[in-house]
Design a protein around this motif. Structure first.
Motif, mmCIF file in Angstrom:
data_model
loop_
_atom_site.group_PDB
_atom_site.id
_atom_site.type_symbol
_atom_site.label_atom_id
_atom_site.label_comp_id
_atom_site.label_asym_id
_atom_site.label_seq_id
_atom_site.Cartn_x
_atom_site.Cartn_y
_atom_site.Cartn_z
ATOM 1 N N THR A 52 0.813 -1.214 0.000
ATOM 2 C CA THR A 52 0.000 0.000 0.000
ATOM 3 C C THR A 52 0.849 1.267 0.000
ATOM 4 O O THR A 52 0.362 2.336 -0.329
ATOM 5 C CB THR A 52 -0.933 0.032 1.229
ATOM 6 N N THR A 53 2.116 1.129 0.372
ATOM 7 C CA THR A 53 3.011 2.282 0.438
ATOM 8 C C THR A 53 4.379 1.873 -0.088
ATOM 9 O O THR A 53 4.885 0.803 0.259
ATOM 10 C CB THR A 53 3.174 2.772 1.889
ATOM 11 N N ILE A 54 4.956 2.718 -0.933
ATOM 12 C CA ILE A 54 6.310 2.484 -1.429
ATOM 13 C C ILE A 54 7.145 3.707 -1.111
ATOM 14 O O ILE A 54 6.772 4.831 -1.446
ATOM 15 C CB ILE A 54 6.328 2.218 -2.949
ATOM 16 N N VAL A 55 8.284 3.481 -0.450
ATOM 17 C CA VAL A 55 9.235 4.540 -0.129
ATOM 18 C C VAL A 55 10.572 4.126 -0.729
ATOM 19 O O VAL A 55 11.062 3.026 -0.478
ATOM 20 C CB VAL A 55 9.394 4.726 1.404
ATOM 21 N N ILE A 56 11.138 5.007 -1.540
ATOM 22 C CA ILE A 56 12.446 4.747 -2.135
ATOM 23 C C ILE A 56 13.393 5.839 -1.645
ATOM 24 O O ILE A 56 13.170 7.017 -1.913
ATOM 25 C CB ILE A 56 12.389 4.741 -3.672
ATOM 26 N N VAL A 57 14.422 5.442 -0.930
ATOM 27 C CA VAL A 57 15.390 6.387 -0.375
ATOM 28 C C VAL A 57 16.539 6.519 -1.364
ATOM 29 O O VAL A 57 17.232 5.538 -1.657
ATOM 30 C CB VAL A 57 15.913 5.906 1.001
ATOM 31 N N VAL A 58 16.706 7.733 -1.899
ATOM 32 C CA VAL A 58 17.753 8.011 -2.884
ATOM 33 C C VAL A 58 18.429 9.331 -2.538
ATOM 34 O O VAL A 58 17.890 10.126 -1.770
ATOM 35 C CB VAL A 58 17.170 8.090 -4.328
ATOM 36 N N PRO A 59 19.606 9.594 -3.131
ATOM 37 C CA PRO A 59 20.216 10.907 -2.934
ATOM 38 C C PRO A 59 19.254 12.001 -3.418
ATOM 39 O O PRO A 59 18.535 11.817 -4.413
ATOM 40 C CB PRO A 59 21.464 10.859 -3.819
ATOM 41 N N SER A 60 19.222 13.122 -2.730
ATOM 42 C CA SER A 60 18.241 14.179 -3.019
ATOM 43 C C SER A 60 18.293 14.655 -4.466
ATOM 44 O O SER A 60 17.251 14.964 -5.051
ATOM 45 C CB SER A 60 18.411 15.355 -2.065
ATOM 46 N N ARG A 61 19.438 14.680 -5.078
ATOM 47 C CA ARG A 61 19.512 15.183 -6.454
ATOM 48 C C ARG A 61 18.920 14.209 -7.477
ATOM 49 O O ARG A 61 18.724 14.566 -8.637
ATOM 50 C CB ARG A 61 20.935 15.558 -6.831
ATOM 51 N N TYR A 62 18.611 12.982 -7.059
ATOM 52 C CA TYR A 62 17.999 11.994 -7.944
ATOM 53 C C TYR A 62 16.528 11.751 -7.612
ATOM 54 O O TYR A 62 15.919 10.821 -8.133
ATOM 55 C CB TYR A 62 18.772 10.670 -7.875
#
Length: 71
Positions: A52-62
């Motif tokens: 129900t929820t997707i969180v993708i942690v990436v560098p802020s510039r991407y």
């Protein structure tokens, strides 16, 4: 009792410094898709509507680039 959905959290904030590429390795194309797209596809294929929820942690510039990949 209230039922809760399943959250998928993908940690993809690494720099990929050992890989000789201009972009972080999570965005390098492998068979036409980035690693993030392969991971999303595998989990969505296996768990489908349970997520129900997707969180993708990436560098802020991407961040925007990742939003486009995930949509």
């Amino acid at each position: 009792m209230k039922k809760y959905g399943l959250a998928l959290v993908i940690l993809a904030a690494g720099q990929g410094r050992r890989l000789p590429a201009r972009i972080p390795k999570q965005f390098v194309s492998i068979k036409g898709k980035s690693s993030i797209e392969h991971v999303l596809g595998a989990f969505i294929g296996a768990l489908g509507r349970k997520i129900t929820t997707i969180v993708i942690v990436v560098p802020s510039r991407y961040r925007e680039h990742t939003r486009r990949l995930a949509s």
